[in-house]
Design an enzyme around this catalytic site. Structure first.
Site, PDB file in Angstrom:
ATOM      1  N   ARG A 149       9.386  11.476 -14.873  1.00 57.09           N
ATOM      2  CA  ARG A 149      10.732  11.672 -15.408  1.00 57.09           C
ATOM      3  C   ARG A 149      10.725  12.793 -16.432  1.00 57.09           C
ATOM      4  O   ARG A 149       9.908  12.795 -17.343  1.00 57.09           O
ATOM      5  CB  ARG A 149      11.201  10.362 -16.061  1.00 57.09           C
ATOM      6  CG  ARG A 149      12.448  10.475 -16.904  1.00 57.09           C
ATOM      7  CD  ARG A 149      13.665  10.072 -16.131  1.00 57.09           C
ATOM      8  NE  ARG A 149      14.869  10.178 -16.939  1.00 57.09           N
ATOM      9  CZ  ARG A 149      15.521   9.137 -17.439  1.00 57.09           C
ATOM     10  NH1 ARG A 149      15.082   7.920 -17.244  1.00 57.09           N
ATOM     11  NH2 ARG A 149      16.642   9.326 -18.126  1.00 57.09           N
ATOM     12  N   ARG A 165      17.650  12.277 -11.896  1.00 54.03           N
ATOM     13  CA  ARG A 165      16.391  11.739 -12.394  1.00 54.03           C
ATOM     14  C   ARG A 165      15.601  11.040 -11.287  1.00 54.03           C
ATOM     15  O   ARG A 165      16.175  10.454 -10.375  1.00 54.03           O
ATOM     16  CB  ARG A 165      16.601  10.800 -13.570  1.00 54.03           C
ATOM     17  CG  ARG A 165      17.355   9.502 -13.343  1.00 54.03           C
ATOM     18  CD  ARG A 165      18.874   9.582 -13.470  1.00 54.03           C
ATOM     19  NE  ARG A 165      19.394  10.293 -14.623  1.00 54.03           N
ATOM     20  CZ  ARG A 165      19.611   9.735 -15.815  1.00 54.03           C
ATOM     21  NH1 ARG A 165      19.351   8.479 -16.019  1.00 54.03           N
ATOM     22  NH2 ARG A 165      20.117  10.439 -16.779  1.00 54.03           N
ATOM     23  N   ASP A 193      15.117   5.844 -13.607  1.00 55.56           N
ATOM     24  CA  ASP A 193      15.695   5.415 -14.880  1.00 55.56           C
ATOM     25  C   ASP A 193      15.599   3.894 -14.872  1.00 55.56           C
ATOM     26  O   ASP A 193      16.002   3.251 -13.903  1.00 55.56           O
ATOM     27  CB  ASP A 193      17.158   5.863 -14.922  1.00 55.56           C
ATOM     28  CG  ASP A 193      17.866   5.510 -16.225  1.00 55.56           C
ATOM     29  OD1 ASP A 193      17.214   5.492 -17.279  1.00 55.56           O
ATOM     30  OD2 ASP A 193      19.095   5.286 -16.176  1.00 55.56           O
ATOM     31  N   ASP A 246      16.690   0.775 -17.214  1.00 53.98           N
ATOM     32  CA  ASP A 246      17.464   0.401 -18.402  1.00 53.98           C
ATOM     33  C   ASP A 246      17.501  -1.122 -18.560  1.00 53.98           C
ATOM     34  O   ASP A 246      17.895  -1.829 -17.625  1.00 53.98           O
ATOM     35  CB  ASP A 246      18.910   0.897 -18.281  1.00 53.98           C
ATOM     36  CG  ASP A 246      19.020   2.410 -18.346  1.00 53.98           C
ATOM     37  OD1 ASP A 246      18.087   3.058 -18.857  1.00 53.98           O
ATOM     38  OD2 ASP A 246      20.048   2.946 -17.888  1.00 53.98           O
TER      39      ASP A 246
HETATM   40  N1  PH2 Z   1      22.881   6.728 -14.308  1.00 52.85           N
HETATM   41  C1  PH2 Z   1      23.321   7.510 -15.266  1.00 52.85           C
HETATM   42  C2  PH2 Z   1      24.450   8.417 -15.082  1.00 52.85           C
HETATM   43  N2  PH2 Z   1      25.116   8.286 -13.834  1.00 52.85           N
HETATM   44  N3  PH2 Z   1      25.390   7.318 -11.735  1.00 52.85           N
HETATM   45  C3  PH2 Z   1      24.993   6.443 -10.796  1.00 52.85           C
HETATM   46  N4  PH2 Z   1      25.672   6.327  -9.677  1.00 52.85           N
HETATM   47  N5  PH2 Z   1      23.886   5.646 -10.975  1.00 52.85           N
HETATM   48  C4  PH2 Z   1      23.143   5.726 -12.120  1.00 52.85           C
HETATM   49  O1  PH2 Z   1      22.144   4.983 -12.250  1.00 52.85           O
HETATM   50  C5  PH2 Z   1      23.548   6.622 -13.125  1.00 52.85           C
HETATM   51  C6  PH2 Z   1      24.683   7.415 -12.894  1.00 52.85           C
HETATM   52  C7  PH2 Z   1      22.695   7.537 -16.587  1.00 52.85           C
HETATM   53  O2  PH2 Z   1      21.732   6.623 -16.754  1.00 52.85           O
HETATM   54 MG    MG Z   2      20.762   4.822 -17.446  1.00 52.45          MG
HETATM   55 MG    MG Z   3      17.756   5.097 -19.338  1.00 60.29          MG
END
Ligand code: PH2
Ligand code: MG
Ligand code: MG
Length: 132
Positions: A83, A92, A95, A97
């Protein structure tokens, strides 16, 4: 032990494969077990539109770690997987979270739980609903 919900997202380098790799690494975090996995959802990017669609998934883990230790383990996985943080909300490889950590409410510089944006995001709520 604490149940934590984690949102995973990827839109680079074969995103479905990246989610699988992330799951394998998460399953190797000490004292942490994956107890539920949603299906993988293909979603339109929230934020900049000039980027590929995302693959999103939500998992539940049971862990003996505290929230910050889990955060650092997930950040280590993000770094290990290559990343690179450039554009805000940009593309990315992975991610990870933390959405919820038991019923803890945490507000520190590096971690806010519950995740402050989760209730706005279908790509989080729909897979989360699937495993709840
Ligand atoms: N994560 C983001 C910003 N935009 N859009 C989608 N569809 N899925 C994501 O996981 C995502 C995003 C920032 O973490
Ligand atoms: Mg995120
Ligand atoms: Mg994050």
């Amino acid at each position: 032990m604490t149940i934590s919900y984690i949102a995973l997202g990827s839109n680079l380098n074969n995103p479905k494969k990246q989610l699988k790799i992330a799951l394998r690494y998460i399953s190797e975090i000490p004292t942490t077990k994956i107890t539920a996995e949603s299906s993988v959802h293909k979603t339109k990017p929230l934020g900049p539109q000039d980027q590929p669609d995302f693959m999103n998934q939500v998992i539940a883990v049971e862990t003996a770690l505290n929230a910050h230790a889990l955060l650092y383990a997930l950040q280590a996985i993000e770094n290990l997987m290559g990343r690179v943080r450039t554009v805000h909300w940009g593309p990315r490889i992975i991610d990870c979270d933390i959405l919820r950590f038991g019923d803890e409410i945490i507000d520190t510089d590096d971690l806010i739980i519950p995740h402050p944006e989760m209730h706005h995001r279908d790509f989080v709520l729909i897979p989360l609903a699937e495993i709840l």
